[in-house]
Design an enzyme around this catalytic site. Structure first.
Site, mmCIF file in Angstrom:
data_model
loop_
_atom_site.group_PDB
_atom_site.id
_atom_site.type_symbol
_atom_site.label_atom_id
_atom_site.label_comp_id
_atom_site.label_asym_id
_atom_site.label_seq_id
_atom_site.Cartn_x
_atom_site.Cartn_y
_atom_site.Cartn_z
ATOM 1 N N CYS A 339 10.611 21.188 -30.873
ATOM 2 C CA CYS A 339 12.057 21.125 -30.637
ATOM 3 C C CYS A 339 12.372 22.407 -29.884
ATOM 4 C CB CYS A 339 12.827 20.995 -31.944
ATOM 5 S SG CYS A 339 12.260 22.061 -33.273
ATOM 6 N N TRP A 343 10.750 24.925 -35.870
ATOM 7 C CA TRP A 343 10.704 25.103 -37.322
ATOM 8 C C TRP A 343 11.761 24.285 -38.063
ATOM 9 C CZ3 TRP A 343 11.069 30.871 -35.895
ATOM 10 C CH2 TRP A 343 12.369 31.201 -35.480
ATOM 11 N N ARG A 385 18.716 28.956 -43.550
ATOM 12 C CA ARG A 385 19.219 27.582 -43.609
ATOM 13 C C ARG A 385 19.940 27.291 -44.913
ATOM 14 N NH1 ARG A 385 18.744 28.345 -39.112
ATOM 15 N NH2 ARG A 385 17.194 27.518 -37.657
#
Lengths: 557, 549
Positions: A339, A343, A385
C-alpha cells in the site's frame, strides 16, 4: 495516583441506553488503573463495572440537567457509560482525573509496566518465546530450494520496522536486497509473507516504490524478478497495490507511487481500492454514531449503516484478501502486495489471505502466530493506530479492528472451520487497546530496536500465554478438524456481510440473543469431557467388581 | 381429463436444468397436470419435481433454436431450463403458464393427491374449538362458546364456534357484529393464565363520519374488564389512517363511548403495501451487484425489516399490557384478518410457552389464522415474482413467520421446533399437496369439503419420521414470558428464506449437523454412564452378603 482528585463519589447514576429501563444508583471509584462503578441493588447484591483507563476514548461533560451533571464516557471497546452526578464539583473532578488518566503521555505509564500476572521470571521469558516467527517459516517449509531464511536484517539495519529474520528468494543477492530496500518507502523491501507449499506460489509484501514520475531501480526490478523465478509454475507475478488508483497516483508527485509495468518484466499490476486510515477512522466514527442512536427506526439504522460506509470498507478488504488467496491457490501465481508504507492495508490483506489459505491460522494458536508475524513483527503501528499514548489523533485508525471483523465475517459463513469463537476475537481486540500486556506496545516507526524489545520483554508480560490458559472460553464447539485442509472461498456479495452486533454493540446486552447457543454447546462439551472421564472410571470399577464376583463364585463352589 | 388440453407437449428430451449452487442436470422434462418433472434417468442425480402451483412466473429466451425458460417460484427459487427446439420450448412455456394460473380451487393438487403414507392422526380432527374451550374452562368460567355463527351468517369469515363473555347473549353479539367491519365482533383470542387478563380481537368499529355507537359492542368489551380496571385498545393503524377510514364507514372507538379503554395506535402497513415490500426485498436479494451501498439502500427501501420491527413492537406492546400492566387488550386494524392476527399470534408466542411447542404452534396457526379467517388463498395466490397486477396478495403470514424466526433467533432454546419448520410452513402456504391453507375462511373450507376430500398438512407433519427434521435439538421447555429485543441491530434478514437459493448452504448444514451430533452424543454418553452406574450398583448389592476376603 497524583492525577486522581476524588477517588470515590457516591450516589452516581448509571443510565441505561438499551433497553431504556430504570437506571442504576451506585458508587464510583477511581484507581490508578481502573474506573470502577459499584451498583447497589435492593437485595444487597453488588454488580461491578470495571473500565480500564486505557480503554477510555473520550470523556465528555454534557450540559447540566435537572437531575444532575451528566458525564459521557466513550470507550475503545465500544462501551458507552452515561453517568449522572449529583454535584457539579464531583463531575468536574472525575472529568479532569479521567482526562489525564485515559491519556498517558509516556510509555512507562502504560498498564503493562504495572501489571504482574503472578508469574516468575522464567514464566515471563517462556511467555515471550511462546510464539516464534521462525517456527512458522519452518512450518511453511522454509528454507527450501527457492526460499531461504535470511538474517540480513538482524540488527534492523536494512529496515528498522521489519523483523530480524526475513524470508527471501534464494537467488536474490545481498546487493539486490539492499538496493531494493533503498528504493522502497522506509526501506520496506519485498519479503515473504506466506509460502504455499502445494502450489509453490508465494505471498510477498513491501511498501510503495520510490518511483515518482520517472525513477527506476534495477535492484528492485531484479528483486521482483527473483520472486517470480522462485515460482516455476508461473512466468509472471501479480503486483497488487491495495490503494485506490487515485491515491497511488497522488503519491507519485511526492516521489513515491507504484510500479511501472514497462520497467518490470513479467508483472501484472493492479489496484484494489481499499481506502486510507483517515477514511476508515471517519467511517468507524459514523458507524458508532449509528450504534449509539436512541431507539432508531429500522430506516434510520440501515441508512446510517450505509452512510457510514463501514461494511463497504470491510468488503473491500475481504475482496482483496480473496483475490490474493485465489491467485496463490487457484492460479498458482505469486503475489507482491503493498500500500503506502505497507503496514496497514498490506497487513490486513496478507493476514486475511493467510487465513483463507492455511487452516493453521484458523486455530487459537495459529491466529496468535499470524498476528505476531504479519502485524507485530512487520511493524504495524499499534500504539499510533490504537492511540495508546496521547499523540496525533490523525494517526488513530481501526485497521486491526477491521481485520478481526473480516475474520468474524468468515466465521459467519464457515461456522465449523475456526477453532475459536467470536469471544476470542473480541478479547484480542480489547487486549490490543488495554496495554495490559507488552505485545502491542511501542510498535512505532523507530522504536523497533533490539534494545526496546529487550526492555519490553524484561518489564512486561506477553498476552499469548494468558489467552492460551483461558482457551476453553474461546473454543468453537462446532470446530471440525476434518475440514481443515480446505481453502476458504467466501462469497463477497454485499448481502453476505453483516453488522457485527457482538463487537460494536457488545455492551448493550439487551440487543443480543437472550439464550446463547455458544454457551449451551460449550457447557455440553464440558459435560462431555466429564462424562467420558466418569465412563472410563466406571468401566474400570465394574471390570474389577466383575472379576471379583467371578473369583468369589469360584471360591463358593 | 381437462389438464390434457393444456399440455401441448408432455415430454421433451435433452433438457438441461440449471440451479444455483447445484450441478446442472440433463434429462427428460415431463409435464403432468400438477407437476413439472425433470428426470435424468440416472440413479445418482436428484430429480426435480415442481408443483405448477409453486410457479410464480416464467420468462422465455431464445438463442437460435435453443430455448430457455426461467422459472421463478413462489418459494423464491429461480431455476433455468434449456430446451432444444423452439416449438417445444414455446409449448412447454405456454403449458406451464396455463397450469400454474388455474383459478378454480377444485382443480388444485390437494384434490388429486393421494398420500403414500397411512394417516394415523387425522389433522382435521386435531384442533377443534371445543377442545381449546375445555382448556379455557379449566381456568375460568367467565366465557362461553357461542353458536351464533353456526351457519356463518353473522360473520362469514369467523368459524362457527366463538368464545365470548358469558354474560353477553347471542342477540347482543349479532348487534355488535353489525357494528364491526365484516361482522367481526370482539371475540376471545387469548387468556393469560398467570393473571387472568385477556386479549380479544375484532375488526374496526363502523363509526363512520357521524360517530355511530353501539351499546352492545361497548357492553361486550367492557364485560372483559375487572371492576375499576382499564383496558387497552391497540389499533394497528396510525391515527391518520384510522381517521381516513371513517370516510368509508369505518373508524375507531371514541374515548367518550369507551371511557374504560385507552386507545394506542401503531403503524403496521396494510397488505398491499406489504406485497410491494416483499417484491422489492426479493429483487434486492437477487441483485448480483457488488456495490454495498446499493444493497443496503435497496434493503432499506424495501421496508421489509421495518415491517418486521413494527409488527414485533406492536406484539410486544400487547404482551406488555397483559403481562406487565395487568390489563386486558383488544386488538384490531381495519378488517381484523391481517395485522390483527399478526399481533395476537405473536403476543401469544411471547406470553404462552405452549405456543412454542410444535403442537402448540400448530394450534396457534389453526386458531389465530385459519379459523380466525385470514384469507390465505387470496394472500398467497402470487408471490414476489408475479408479473400480474397484485389483487389481494400479501405476505402477511410470511411476515408473521419472519417475526417468529426473529424471536427464535433470540431465544434459540425456547422453541421445540427449528427454523426448517417455519420455512416448511411458508412453502405450504404458497403451494402444497395438502389443503390446510386452501380457501379463505372456515366457511369456504367447509363448502369445499376439504376434510373429506383432501389431506391436512398436520396429518403429514406430525408423523414422527417427518417431525424429526423440524425438532430443535436445543429445546429446553421454559415457562417464562420471553421478551424479544426490537432494536434494529437485533433484527436480522431471514436468510433461511430470502437468501436460501442465493448461497451455498453446505457449511451451514454441516454446522447444524455438528450441533445435533454434539447434543446427541452427550445424551448417549449420559445414558451409558447412568446404565453403567445402575449395573454397578446391582453387582454391588448382589455381592454384599459376601465378606471381603
Amino acid at each position: 495516583m497524583e492525577h486522581i482528585i476524588t477517588p470515590k463519589v457516591e450516589y452516581v447514576k448509571l443510565l441505561n441506553t438499551y433497553p431504556e429501563k430504570k437506571s442504576a444508583l451506585g458508587t464510583l471509584y477511581l484507581t490508578a488503573t481502573h474506573l470502577i462503578y459499584v451498583e447497589q441493588t435492593n437485595n444487597n447484591a453488588r454488580t461491578e463495572t470495571w473500565v480500564l483507563h486505557h480503554h477510555i476514548l473520550s470523556v465528555e461533560k454534557l450540559p447540566l440537567t435537572a437531575s444532575g451533571c451528566p458525564l459521557l464516557i466513550r470507550c475503545k471497546t465500544f462501551q458507552l457509560l452515561h453517568l449522572l452526578f449529583q454535584r457539579e464539583r464531583d463531575c468536574q473532578d472525575v472529568f479532569q482525573s479521567l482526562l489525564r488518566l485515559s491519556q498517558p503521555v509516556k510509555e512507562e505509564e502504560l498498564y503493562a509496566f504495572l501489571y504482574n500476572p503472578h508469574q516468575n521470571e522464567e514464566d515471563r521469558r517462556q511467555g515471550w518465546e511462546f510464539i516464534s516467527v521462525a517456527n512458522d517459516f519452518s512450518r511453511m517449509g522454509l528454507s527450501n530450494e527457492y526460499w531461504e531464511i535470511s538474517h540480513l536484517n538482524k540488527n534492523y539495519e536494512i529496515c528498522s520496522t521489519y523483523p530480524s529474520i526475513l524470508g527471501l528468494p534464494k537467488n536474490a543477492s545481498v546487493a539486490v536486497v539492499t538496493g531494493s530496500a533503498k528504493f522502497r518507502s522506509r526501506g520496506r523491501l519485498p519479503v515473504l509473507s506466506y509460502y504455499h507449499k502445494d502450489t509453490k506460489a508465494a505471498l510477498c509484501r513491501c511498501s510503495q516504490p520510490l518511483s515518482g514520475l520517472t525513477s527506476r531501480c534495477v535492484e528492485d526490478e531484479q528483486m521482483l524478478q527473483a520472486i517470480s523465478q522462485a515460482n516455476s509454475n508461473c512466468p509472471f507475478i501479480y503486483v497488487v497495490d491495495t490503494r485506490p488508483k487515485l491515491n497511488a497516483m497522488a503519491n507519485r508527485a511526492a516521489g513515491k507511487g507504484y510500479e511501472n509495468e514497462d520497467n518490470y518484466s513479467n508483472i501484472r499490476f493492479q489496484f484494489q481500492g481499499i481506502e486510507n486510515i483517515h477514511i476508515m477512522r471517519n467511517s468507524l466514527q459514523k458507524l458508532l454514531e449509528v450504534c449509539s442512536m436512541k431507539s432508531p427506526s429500522m430506516s434510520d439504522y440501515l441508512t446510517g449503516l450505509e452512510n457510514s460506509g463501514w461494511l463497504r470498507h470491510i468488503k473491500s478488504v475481504m475482496d482483496a484478501g480473496v483475490f490474493l488467496a485465489k491467485a496463490v491457490c487457484d492460479e498458482r501465481v505469486s503475489v507482491l502486495v503493498h500500500c503506502s508504507d505497507g503496514w496497514d492495508r498490506t497487513a490486513q490483506v496478507c493476514s486475511l489471505a493467510c487465513i483463507l489459505l492455511d487452516p493453521y491460522y484458523r486455530t487459537i494458536k495459529g491466529l496468535m502466530v499470524l498476528i505476531e508475524k504479519e502485524w507485530i513483527s512487520f511493524g504495524h503501528k499499534f500504539s499510533h493506530r490504537c492511540g495508546h499514548l496521547d499523540t496525533d489523533p490523525k494517526e488513530v485508525s481501526p485497521v486491526f479492528t477491521q481485520f478481526l471483523e473480516c475474520v468474524w465475517q468468515l466465521s459467519e459463513q464457515f461456522p465449523c472451520v475456526f477453532e475459536f469463537n467470536e469471544r476470542y476475537l473480541i478479547e484480542i481486540h480489547n487486549q490490543v487497546y488495554a496495554c495490559q500486556y507488552g505485545n502491542f506496545i511501542g510498535k512505532t516507526a523507530r522504536t523497533h530496536t533490539h534494545k526496546h524489545t529487550c526492555m519490553l520483554h524484561e518489564k512486561t508480560f506477553s498476552l499469548w500465554p494468558y489467552l492460551l490458559k483461558n482457551q476453553h472460553l474461546y473454543r468453537n464447539p462446532l470446530y471440525r478438524r476434518s475440514l481443515e485442509s480446505t481453502v476458504l472461498r467466501p462469497s463477497t456479495l454485499p448481502l453476505h456481510f453483516k453488522f457485527w452486533c457482538g463487537m460494536y454493540n457488545h455492551y448493550d446486552r439487551g440487543m443480543h440473543p437472550k439464550q446463547s447457543v455458544l454457551d449451551q454447546l460449550l457447557s455440553l462439551t464440558q459435560k462431555q469431557v466429564e462424562g467420558e472421564r466418569t465412563m472410563t472410571e466406571l468401566q474400570r470399577v465394574s471390570g474389577f467388581v466383575e472379576v471379583l464376583s467371578v473369583w468369589r463364585g469360584i471360591r463358593l463352589i | 381429463m381437462e389438464f390434457a388440453e393444456l399440455i401441448k407437449t408432455p415430454r421433451v428430451d435433452g433438457v438441461v436444468l440449471h440451479r444455483p449452487f447445484m450441478p446442472t442436470v440433463e434429462g427428460t422434462l415431463c409435464l403432468t397436470g400438477h407437476h413439472l418433472i425433470l428426470s435424468s434417468r440416472q440413479d445418482n442425480t436428484e430429480e426435480l419435481w415442481l408443483l405448477h402451483a409453486n410457479i410464480d412466473s416464467i420468462e422465455k429466451r431464445f438463442v437460435g433454436s435453443l430455448g430457455t425458460i426461467i422459472v421463478k417460484c413462489k418459494d423464491l427459487r429461480v431455476i433455468q431450463l434449456d430446451i432444444p427446439g423452439m416449438e417445444e420450448c414455446l409449448n412447454i412455456a405456454s403449458s406451464i403458464e396455463a397450469l400454474s394460473t388455474l383459478d378454480s380451487v377444485s382443480l388444485m393438487y390437494p384434490f388429486f393427491y393421494r398420500p403414500l403414507f397411512e394417516v394415523i392422526e387425522d389433522g382435521w380432527q386435531l384442533f377443534v374449538p371445543e377442545e381449546a374451550f375445555k382448556d379455557l374452562e379449566s381456568m375460568t368460567d367467565e366465557w362461553r362458546l357461542s353458536e351464533v355463527n353456526k351457519d356463518f351468517s353473522v360473520c362469514p369469515s369467523y368459524p362457527s364456534l366463538l368464545t365470548v363473555p358469558k354474560d353477553i347473549d347471542d342477540e347482543s353479539l349479532c348487534k355488535a357484529a353489525s357494528f364491526r367491519h365484516g361482522g367481526r365482533f370482539p371475540v376471545l383470542s387469548y387468556y393469560h393464565k398467570k393473571n387472568g387478563m385477556v386479549m380479544m380481537r375484532a375488526a374496526q368499529p363502523l363509526t363512520g363520519t357521524n360517530g355511530r355507537r353501539c351499546k352492545e359492542d361497548e357492553k361486550l368489551i367492557n364485560a372483559t374488564l375487572c371492576a375499576g380496571k382499564r383496558g387497552y385498545i391497540i389499533d394497528t393503524r396510525t391515527i391518520a389512517v384510522a381517521q381516513q377510514a371513517k370516510a368509508r364507514g369505518g373508524g375507531f372507538e371514541q374515548e367518550a363511548n369507551y371511557p374504560q379503554w385507552r386507545r394506542i395506535h401503531k403503524a403496521i402497513e396494510r397488505s398491499n403495501v406489504l406485497q410491494e415490500s416483499l417484491i422489492k426485498l426479493v429483487e434486492s436479494c437477487n441483485d448480483q451487484s457488488h456495490s454495498m451501498d446499493r444493497w443496503l439502500s435497496k434493503l432499506e427501501a424495501s421496508n421489509w425489516q421495518s415491517n418486521v420491527k413494527e409488527i414485533l413492537t406492536t406484539a410486544c406492546l400487547a404482551a406488555q399490557c397483559i403481562d406487565r400492566e395487568g390489563a386486558s387488550v383488544l386488538v384490531h386494524g381495519t378488517e381484523g384478518t391481517d395485522s390483527t392476527l399478526q399481533v395476537t399470534s405473536l403476543a401469544q408466542i411471547i406470553l404462552d410457552p405452549s405456543c412454542r411447542t410444535i403442537r402448540g404452534f400448530e394450534a396457534l396457526i389453526e386458531r389465530e389464522w385459519l379459523q380466525a379467517g385470514h384469507p390465505f388463498q387470496q394472500r398467497c395466490a402470487q408471490s414476489a415474482y408475479s408479473n400480474g397486477k397484485p389483487r389481494s396478495e400479501a405476505p402477511v403470514f410470511l411476515l408473521f413467520l419472519d417475526c417468529v424466526w426473529q424471536i427464535l433467533r433470540q431465544f434459540p432454546c425456547s422453541f421445540q421446533f427449528n427454523e426448517n419448520f417455519l420455512i416448511m410452513l411458508f412453502e405450504h402456504t404458497y403451494a402444497s399437496q395438502f389443503s390446510t391453507f386452501l380457501g379463505n375462511s372456515v366457511a369456504e373450507r367447509v363448502k369445499l369439503l376439504l376434510s373429506q376430500k383432501t389431506v391436512s398438512l398436520w396429518s403429514w407433519v406430525n408423523r414422527p419420521q417427518e417431525l424429526e427434521r423440524f425438532l430443535n435439538p436445543l429445546y429446553e421447555p421454559n415457562n417464562l414470558v420471553i421478551w424479544p429485543s426490537v432494536a434494529p441491530q437485533s433484527l436480522q434478514l431471514w436468510e433461511g428464506v430470502f437468501l436460501r437459493w442465493n448461497r451455498s448452504t453446505k457449511c451451514l448444514d454441516e454446522a447444524y449437523q455438528e450441533m445435533v451430533h454434539i447434543i446427541e452424543y452427550n445424551k448417549e454418553l449420559q445414558n451409558k454412564v447412568n446404565s453403567l452406574r445402575r449395573q454397578l450398583a446391582q453387582l454391588e448389592t448382589e455381592d454384599s452378603p459376601l465378606q471381603t476376603p
